[in-house]
Design an enzyme around this catalytic site. Structure first.
Site, mmCIF file in Angstrom:
data_model
loop_
_atom_site.group_PDB
_atom_site.id
_atom_site.type_symbol
_atom_site.label_atom_id
_atom_site.label_comp_id
_atom_site.label_asym_id
_atom_site.label_seq_id
_atom_site.Cartn_x
_atom_site.Cartn_y
_atom_site.Cartn_z
ATOM 1 N N ASN A 152 0.803 -1.227 0.000
ATOM 2 C CA ASN A 152 0.000 0.000 0.000
ATOM 3 C C ASN A 152 0.839 1.281 0.000
ATOM 4 O O ASN A 152 0.344 2.337 -0.397
ATOM 5 C CB ASN A 152 -0.969 0.010 1.188
ATOM 6 C CG ASN A 152 -0.249 -0.054 2.509
ATOM 7 O OD1 ASN A 152 0.677 -0.825 2.668
ATOM 8 N ND2 ASN A 152 -0.666 0.755 3.452
ATOM 9 N N GLU A 250 4.934 -4.033 12.276
ATOM 10 C CA GLU A 250 3.959 -2.965 12.051
ATOM 11 C C GLU A 250 2.799 -3.602 11.312
ATOM 12 O O GLU A 250 2.882 -3.870 10.108
ATOM 13 C CB GLU A 250 4.575 -1.838 11.207
ATOM 14 C CG GLU A 250 5.757 -1.128 11.847
ATOM 15 C CD GLU A 250 5.349 -0.212 12.987
ATOM 16 O OE1 GLU A 250 4.144 -0.021 13.224
ATOM 17 O OE2 GLU A 250 6.261 0.311 13.659
ATOM 18 N N CYS A 284 -2.713 1.652 6.983
ATOM 19 C CA CYS A 284 -2.911 0.818 8.170
ATOM 20 C C CYS A 284 -3.506 1.601 9.332
ATOM 21 O O CYS A 284 -4.316 1.085 10.090
ATOM 22 C CB CYS A 284 -1.589 0.203 8.578
ATOM 23 S SG CYS A 284 -0.304 1.454 8.748
ATOM 24 N N GLU A 455 8.612 2.557 15.019
ATOM 25 C CA GLU A 455 9.396 3.140 13.938
ATOM 26 C C GLU A 455 9.141 4.637 13.960
ATOM 27 O O GLU A 455 8.328 5.126 14.723
ATOM 28 C CB GLU A 455 9.024 2.507 12.589
ATOM 29 C CG GLU A 455 9.520 1.063 12.521
ATOM 30 C CD GLU A 455 9.655 0.495 11.119
ATOM 31 O OE1 GLU A 455 8.769 0.776 10.289
ATOM 32 O OE2 GLU A 455 10.627 -0.234 10.869
#
Ligand code: NAD
Length: 480
Positions: A152, A250, A284, A455
């Protein structure tokens, strides 16, 4: 794009054809046409890339932070120089709107600028153990790091892991999604041209079982940074557990946007609509559960609908990026209807104004959603907002936290103190209040099933280091 460009792996600073000689087609979700052929990697290709990365690591790890900073910033500059090309590649494979892709590519370049800057602050501590000891800590690289990304936002998610990993002195082998590999391969070229020594960044393309698994399992890979689905994250986590190597995950989300009746309803409506329009909801952390105080529900949904109704496929929002994902979103919309939800807006694939094979889905607002329905619990990863009303602040918090995910949250209220209190009670790695900003500087990661580790931000740099304590016994100089 008239001819089909073929992409090889990027290993040791050059293009390397796949050992098997096989390629995968990459198709445009805008019209179903094949746009690129991508090297279909194998364990032998992984072996080559990891070996080169392993050979390159000691010298790279010994460079000063100033030298690594210089090269990372040159990579950022190279990406910006090639921005039109990167946008073209990204749009061809994902159907993204060029303006959206440009913002994303620039943010990707900024990771190299950002970590090129903050790495110069990398520092350990000294620990006082009395006058006859000098005890201190060092943040050392792991060695070879694997970075695995989804489709994505491939370049962005790649840069998010690669930039801090390289800054910390690791070398990296990147495996992008088989659906969207082109920009990641171009990053390999740009990095080499910017002066990154050969082997420090390798890119091996292909499928999960034939590239991802051998990469994570490789004995010379000492850390993994993974972005993608929960199921794959769990599979990678199992391998990492066996090998006793750290893994940053993630994963997915089902993030709430909580709107109180006293909120700026136009601001909240715009935020809720943007959440499913941007990349057609394939982000996300985007907010996909609209939790709204009951008295404001009809008005808020009406205002969101006004925004969505004016949007045109291919002009204001893009397609679903992969065909399996397109089928999944449509299937989940069917289930939502069967379970009693109602599409106040949208609810179907787009038929008008798009190519016949275009994977476009109408931005959709579901109402009459109950907390136990699939639409309230599972990630669509598409342009669908599931609306649920609440009556009290406690109920809002309970609904927000009634999810196995915990990636993100948003709160809207005219009473900022209340909004902040609610933000503190939401179980997620980041929360915005009344549209607060997030950027490359802000730590990012999930609570619960949304992941492990952080992150972005300075925390993202330290994730790619391991801590060593050194204690030096000092001679007794007879001064005491
Ligand atoms: P995915 O898990 O199917 O694939 C992600 C990557 O893993 C791909 O490169 C794939 O080839 C690889 N892979 C697949 N099986 C593997 C295996 N067994 N071992 C190693 N690698 C393997 O995810 P996707 O469908 O590409 O992406 C969508 C998902 O990603 C959504 O759930 C979304 O929420 C999540 N996502 C999370 C974030 C975040 O930062 N938290 C960002 C973007 C997307």
């Amino acid at each position: 794009m008239s001819t089909i460009t073929q992409f090889e792996h990027w290993i040791g600073g050059i293009q390397v054809p796949p050992v098997t000689g096989r390629y995968l087609d990459s198709t445009s979700p805008h019209d179903g046409e094949v746009v690129f052929r991508i090297a279909d990697g194998s364990p032998e290709d992984v072996e080559q890339a990891v070996t080169r990365a392993h050979q390159a690591q000691p010298a790279w790890g010994r460079t000063t932070t100033a030298e690594r900073s210089r090269i990372l910033k040159a990579i950022a500059a190279g990406m910006r120089e090639d921005i039109d090309w990167l946008v073209e590649l990204e749009c061809a494979e994902t159907g993204k709107l060029p303006a959206h892709a440009r913002v994303e590519m620039l943010a990707s370049a900024d990771y190299f600028d950002y970590y090129g800057s903050v790495v110069r602050t990398l520092a350990g501590d000294t620990i006082d153990q009395g006058p006859r000891n000098l005890t201190y800590t060092r943040h050392e690289p792991y060695g070879v790091v694997a970075v695995i990304t989804p489709w994505n936002g491939a370049l962005n998610q790649g840069a998010r892991g690669i930039a801090p990993a390289l800054a910390a002195g690791n070398t990296v082998v990147l495996k992008p999604s088989e659906f969207t590999s082109a920009t990641s391969l171009e990053l390999g070229r740009i990095a080499t041209e910017a002066g990154l020594p050969d082997g420090v960044l390798g890119v091996v393309t292909g499928l999960g079982p034939t590239v991802g698994v051998p990469l994570v399992s490789h004995p010379l890979v000492r850390r993994v940074g993974f972005t993608g689905s929960v199921a794959t994250g769990q599979a990678i986590g199992r391998i990492a557990a066996e090998r006793v190597i750290p893994v940053g995950l993630e994963l997915g989300g089902k993030s709430p946007i909580v709107v109180f009746a006293d909120a700026d309803l136009d601001g909240a409506a715009k935020a809720a609509a943007t959440g499913i329009l941007a990349n057609s909801g394939q982000i996300c952390w985007t907010t996909t559960r609209l939790l709204v105080e009951r008295s404001a529900q009809d008005e808020l949904v009406r205002r969101i609908g006004l925004i969505l109704n004016a949007k045109r496929p291919g002009v204001d929002f893009g397609p679903i990026i992969t065909s399996p994902q397109f089928d999944k979103v449509l299937g989940m919309l069917d289930t939502a209807r069967q379970e009693g939800a109602r599409a106040a807006f949208g609810g179907h694939k787009c038929k008008d104004g798009v190519p016949e094979r275009g994977l476009y889905i109408q931005p959709t607002v579901l109402t009459d959603v109950k907390p136990d329905m699939q639409a309230a619990r599972e990630e669509f990863f598409g342009p669908v907002l599931a609306t649920m009303p609440f009556d009290t602040e406690d109920e809002a918090v309970a609904l927000a936290n009634d999810s196995e995910y915990g990636l993100f949250g948003a709160v809207w209220s005219g009473d900022t103190a209340r909004a902040i209190a609610v933000a503190h009670r939401i179980e997620s790695g980041q929360v915005t209040v009344n549209g607060g900003a997030m950027g490359n500087e802000t730590p990012f990661g999930g609570y619960k099933m949304s992941g492990i580790g952080r992150e972005k931000g300075i925390e993202g740099l330290y994730e790619y280091t391991q801590l060593k304590t050194v204690s030096v016994g000092l001679p007794d100089l007879g001064t005491e």
